[in-house]
Design a protein around this motif. Structure first.
Motif, PDB file in Angstrom:
ATOM      1  N   HIS A 193       0.825  -1.212   0.000  1.00 52.32           N
ATOM      2  CA  HIS A 193       0.000   0.000   0.000  1.00 52.32           C
ATOM      3  C   HIS A 193       0.863   1.269   0.000  1.00 52.32           C
ATOM      4  O   HIS A 193       0.547   2.251   0.664  1.00 52.32           O
ATOM      5  N   LEU A 194       1.935   1.253  -0.772  1.00 50.86           N
ATOM      6  CA  LEU A 194       2.885   2.346  -0.939  1.00 50.86           C
ATOM      7  C   LEU A 194       3.813   2.457   0.270  1.00 50.86           C
ATOM      8  O   LEU A 194       5.008   2.165   0.163  1.00 50.86           O
ATOM      9  N   LEU A 195       3.294   2.883   1.402  1.00 49.33           N
ATOM     10  CA  LEU A 195       4.091   2.884   2.619  1.00 49.33           C
ATOM     11  C   LEU A 195       4.024   1.496   3.239  1.00 49.33           C
ATOM     12  O   LEU A 195       2.941   0.957   3.457  1.00 49.33           O
ATOM     13  N   THR A 196       5.188   0.900   3.525  1.00 48.20           N
ATOM     14  CA  THR A 196       5.220  -0.433   4.099  1.00 48.20           C
ATOM     15  C   THR A 196       5.731  -0.387   5.530  1.00 48.20           C
ATOM     16  O   THR A 196       6.429   0.552   5.933  1.00 48.20           O
ATOM     17  N   ALA A 197       5.400  -1.405   6.300  1.00 51.55           N
ATOM     18  CA  ALA A 197       5.897  -1.500   7.667  1.00 51.55           C
ATOM     19  C   ALA A 197       7.423  -1.556   7.671  1.00 51.55           C
ATOM     20  O   ALA A 197       8.082  -0.967   8.550  1.00 51.55           O
ATOM     21  N   GLU A 198       7.987  -2.254   6.707  1.00 52.54           N
ATOM     22  CA  GLU A 198       9.446  -2.350   6.613  1.00 52.54           C
ATOM     23  C   GLU A 198      10.072  -0.977   6.397  1.00 52.54           C
ATOM     24  O   GLU A 198      11.090  -0.636   7.011  1.00 52.54           O
ATOM     25  N   ARG A 199       9.462  -0.161   5.537  1.00 53.21           N
ATOM     26  CA  ARG A 199      10.002   1.171   5.280  1.00 53.21           C
ATOM     27  C   ARG A 199       9.835   2.085   6.498  1.00 53.21           C
ATOM     28  O   ARG A 199      10.713   2.902   6.801  1.00 53.21           O
ATOM     29  N   VAL A 200       8.710   1.959   7.210  1.00 54.21           N
ATOM     30  CA  VAL A 200       8.520   2.747   8.424  1.00 54.21           C
ATOM     31  C   VAL A 200       9.629   2.451   9.419  1.00 54.21           C
ATOM     32  O   VAL A 200      10.239   3.364   9.999  1.00 54.21           O
ATOM     33  N   ALA A 201       9.925   1.166   9.636  1.00 52.85           N
ATOM     34  CA  ALA A 201      10.995   0.775  10.560  1.00 52.85           C
ATOM     35  C   ALA A 201      12.336   1.333  10.102  1.00 52.85           C
ATOM     36  O   ALA A 201      13.147   1.797  10.916  1.00 52.85           O
ATOM     37  N   TRP A 202      12.574   1.305   8.794  1.00 49.59           N
ATOM     38  CA  TRP A 202      13.820   1.824   8.228  1.00 49.59           C
ATOM     39  C   TRP A 202      13.953   3.323   8.496  1.00 49.59           C
ATOM     40  O   TRP A 202      15.017   3.806   8.892  1.00 49.59           O
ATOM     41  N   TYR A 203      12.867   4.057   8.291  1.00 49.54           N
ATOM     42  CA  TYR A 203      12.885   5.486   8.580  1.00 49.54           C
ATOM     43  C   TYR A 203      13.222   5.731  10.052  1.00 49.54           C
ATOM     44  O   TYR A 203      14.069   6.581  10.377  1.00 49.54           O
ATOM     45  N   PHE A 204      12.556   5.030  10.939  1.00 46.20           N
ATOM     46  CA  PHE A 204      12.777   5.264  12.365  1.00 46.20           C
ATOM     47  C   PHE A 204      14.196   4.900  12.784  1.00 46.20           C
ATOM     48  O   PHE A 204      14.795   5.567  13.637  1.00 46.20           O
ATOM     49  N   ASP A 205      14.746   3.852  12.201  1.00 44.25           N
ATOM     50  CA  ASP A 205      16.123   3.470  12.523  1.00 44.25           C
ATOM     51  C   ASP A 205      17.107   4.546  12.097  1.00 44.25           C
ATOM     52  O   ASP A 205      18.180   4.702  12.711  1.00 44.25           O
ATOM     53  N   HIS A 206      16.791   5.275  11.036  1.00 45.11           N
ATOM     54  CA  HIS A 206      17.651   6.373  10.612  1.00 45.11           C
ATOM     55  C   HIS A 206      17.406   7.643  11.423  1.00 45.11           C
ATOM     56  O   HIS A 206      18.307   8.484  11.554  1.00 45.11           O
ATOM     57  N   TYR A 207      16.205   7.774  11.949  1.00 46.35           N
ATOM     58  CA  TYR A 207      15.830   9.003  12.665  1.00 46.35           C
ATOM     59  C   TYR A 207      16.349   9.034  14.090  1.00 46.35           C
ATOM     60  O   TYR A 207      16.807  10.074  14.571  1.00 46.35           O
ATOM     61  N   PHE A 208      16.288   7.902  14.765  1.00 45.88           N
ATOM     62  CA  PHE A 208      16.593   7.882  16.189  1.00 45.88           C
ATOM     63  C   PHE A 208      18.007   7.408  16.489  1.00 45.88           C
ATOM     64  O   PHE A 208      18.472   6.423  15.900  1.00 45.88           O
ATOM     65  N   PRO A 209      18.686   8.057  17.437  1.00 50.76           N
ATOM     66  CA  PRO A 209      19.933   7.503  17.957  1.00 50.76           C
ATOM     67  C   PRO A 209      19.662   6.153  18.609  1.00 50.76           C
ATOM     68  O   PRO A 209      18.529   5.851  19.023  1.00 50.76           O
ATOM     69  N   ALA A 210      20.686   5.336  18.720  1.00 50.06           N
ATOM     70  CA  ALA A 210      20.508   3.970  19.226  1.00 50.06           C
ATOM     71  C   ALA A 210      19.925   3.938  20.630  1.00 50.06           C
ATOM     72  O   ALA A 210      19.199   3.006  20.990  1.00 50.06           O
ATOM     73  N   ASP A 211      20.230   4.934  21.444  1.00 53.55           N
ATOM     74  CA  ASP A 211      19.784   4.912  22.836  1.00 53.55           C
ATOM     75  C   ASP A 211      18.488   5.673  23.075  1.00 53.55           C
ATOM     76  O   ASP A 211      18.086   5.888  24.219  1.00 53.55           O
ATOM     77  N   ALA A 212      17.807   6.090  22.011  1.00 51.95           N
ATOM     78  CA  ALA A 212      16.591   6.890  22.167  1.00 51.95           C
ATOM     79  C   ALA A 212      15.441   6.058  22.717  1.00 51.95           C
ATOM     80  O   ALA A 212      15.295   4.882  22.396  1.00 51.95           O
ATOM     81  N   ASP A 213      14.623   6.681  23.553  1.00 51.20           N
ATOM     82  CA  ASP A 213      13.413   6.052  24.081  1.00 51.20           C
ATOM     83  C   ASP A 213      12.276   6.375  23.105  1.00 51.20           C
ATOM     84  O   ASP A 213      11.670   7.439  23.170  1.00 51.20           O
ATOM     85  N   ARG A 214      12.005   5.449  22.192  1.00 49.29           N
ATOM     86  CA  ARG A 214      11.027   5.723  21.134  1.00 49.29           C
ATOM     87  C   ARG A 214       9.614   5.838  21.683  1.00 49.29           C
ATOM     88  O   ARG A 214       8.800   6.594  21.143  1.00 49.29           O
ATOM     89  N   ARG A 215       9.300   5.108  22.720  1.00 45.58           N
ATOM     90  CA  ARG A 215       7.963   5.225  23.300  1.00 45.58           C
ATOM     91  C   ARG A 215       7.756   6.612  23.894  1.00 45.58           C
ATOM     92  O   ARG A 215       6.716   7.252  23.677  1.00 45.58           O
TER      93      ARG A 215
END
Length: 311
Positions: free
Chosen positions: A202-224
Motif C-alpha cells: 500500500h505504498l508505505l510499508t511497515a518495513e520502510r517505516v521501521a527503516w525510517y525510524f532506525d535512521h531518525y533515532f539515535p541507538a539509545d533513544a526512548d522511542r515510546r
C-alpha cells in the motif's frame, strides 16, 4: 470502501517493480528515499498561483513564505512537510503549501527543517519549534492577525503533535490555535494493528517505516517516550483535525490518538478518507476530486474550526 481504482492501478504497477528490486538486492539509502519522494511530486497538478512567494530564514532555519493576499491581515499557517523525517523539502512540497495558502487564504510558512540521518532526533523537531517561536519576527512586514495554525502531513504531523505533547507536559509553549494532522505518524514503537494489516502493498510499508525510524533515532533513544501517541494529553490541546487514510498502515495509530485526546477532553476530530493510501495528497492528477476535497476540508477547518463528520 475498495481502494480507489486509480490508486489500485498505480500500486499494481509499482509493487512488482519494488518486489523485483528487492530480489535483486537493491538496498534503500537516504538519497534513494529522497529521490523517490521527490518523484511523487510529478503526480501533482500545475502549481497554484499565490500572489507572493519568497524564501527567508527564521531562527536560523530556511523557510518559504506564501502570501495569498499581501494587503490584508490574515492568519498564519505553519506548514511542516513529511518524508519520514529523512526526505522532503521546500521544493518537493511547494505544490501542497501553495494549495494550503489558496484553500485557507492565510499566510503559509513552510519549514525546511534538518533531516535524518545527518541530523537525527530531535534536531528537526527543535527546528520546527524554533521557527514557531520566532514567527512574529520572521513575518515582520507581512500583514497578519497574530493568529497561528498548523498544517502537516506524516512525519511533519508527528513533529506538530510532538510540540503539542511537550506543551501538555509543561515543557514548551505554543501559539497554535488549530492544526491539521494529515495521515500522521504518531507511534514510534510501531504497535498499531493497521501496520500488521496494511503493512505491505500500500505504498508505505511497515518495513520502510521501521527503516525510517532506525535512521531518525539515535541507538539509545526512548522511542515510546518520543511518540506523540504516548502523551501526555491535555484538554487545552489546539483544535485538531486528524485526517487518516483508509488503506494507510498508520491509520490505527491516528484513530487511537484521537480516542486518547478526546478522553482527556481535547477538541480533536477524526476523518478517514475512504479508499485512500498514505501520501494520497501527492496524487492530484490521479485523484483530483479527492485532493480537492482534502483542501476544501483543510481550508474550512483552519478558517472556521468546522470539522466534517465524515469524508
Amino acid at each position: 470502501m475498495p481502494l480507489h481504482p486509480a490508486l489500485r492501478a498505480h500500486l499494481d504497477e509499482l509493487n512488482p517493480r519494488a518486489e523485483e528490486a528487492a530480489r535483486a538486492g537493491v538496498v534503500a539509502t537516504p538519497e534513494s528515499a529522497r529521490a523517490a519522494l521527490a518523484a511523487l511530486a510529478g503526480f501533482a497538478a500545475a502549481p497554484v498561483d499565490v500572489a507572493r512567494v519568497d524564501d527567508a530564514v527564521i531562527a536560523g532555519v530556511p523557510v518559504r513564505r506564501y502570501v495569498p493576499v499581501p494587503d490584508e491581515e490574515r492568519d498564519v499557517v505553519l506548514f511542516v512537510h513529511g518524508g519520514g523525517h529523512l526526505a522532503g523539502d521546500l521544493d518537493v512540497y511547494d505544490f501542497s503549501a501553495r494549495r494550503t495558502a489558496a484553500a485557507t487564504g492565510m499566510v503559509v510558512v513552510s519549514v525546511d527543517y534538518r533531516r535524518a540521518p545527518e541530523a537525527p532526533f530531535p534536531a528537526g523537531l527543535t527546528d520546527v519549534y524554533a521557527v514557531l517561536r520566532a514567527l512574529p519576527e520572521g513575518i515582520d512586514g507581512i500583514p497578519t492577525t497574530g493568529h497561528v495554525h498548523a498544517m502537516a502531513d506524516s512525519g511533519g504531523a508527528a513533529k506538530v503533535a510532538s510540540i503539542a505533547m511537550r506543551v501538555a507536559a509543561g515543557e514548551w509553549i505554543s501559539p497554535i490555535r488549530r492544526q491539521v494532522l494529515l495521515y500522521p505518524s504518531l507511534d514510534y514503537t510501531m504497535s498499531g494493528a493497521s501496520l500488521r494489516e496494511l503493512g505491505t502493498g500500500h505504498l508505505l510499508t511497515a518495513e520502510r517505516v521501521a527503516w525510517y525510524f532506525d535512521h531518525y533515532f539515535p541507538a539509545d533513544a526512548d522511542r515510546r517516550a518520543a511518540s506523540p501517541l504516548s502523551g501526555p494529553y491535555a484538554a487545552d490541546l489546539p483544535e485538531t483535525l486528524v485526517i487518516a487514510a483508509e488503506y494507510d498502515p498508520l491509520r490505527s495509530e491516528a484513530e487511537e490518538y484521537v480516542a486518547r485526546a478526546r478522553a482527556a477532553g481535547a477538541p480533536v476530530s477524526l476523518v478517514v478518507a475512504p479508499g485512500m493510501i498514505h501520501a494520497f495528497a501527492f496524487f492530484e492528477t490521479l485523484i483530483p476530486h479527492e485532493t480537492d476535497r482534502l483542501y476544501g476540508i483543510v481550508g474550512c477547518f483552519l478558517r472556521e474550526g468546522v470539522a466534517p463528520g465524515a469524508w
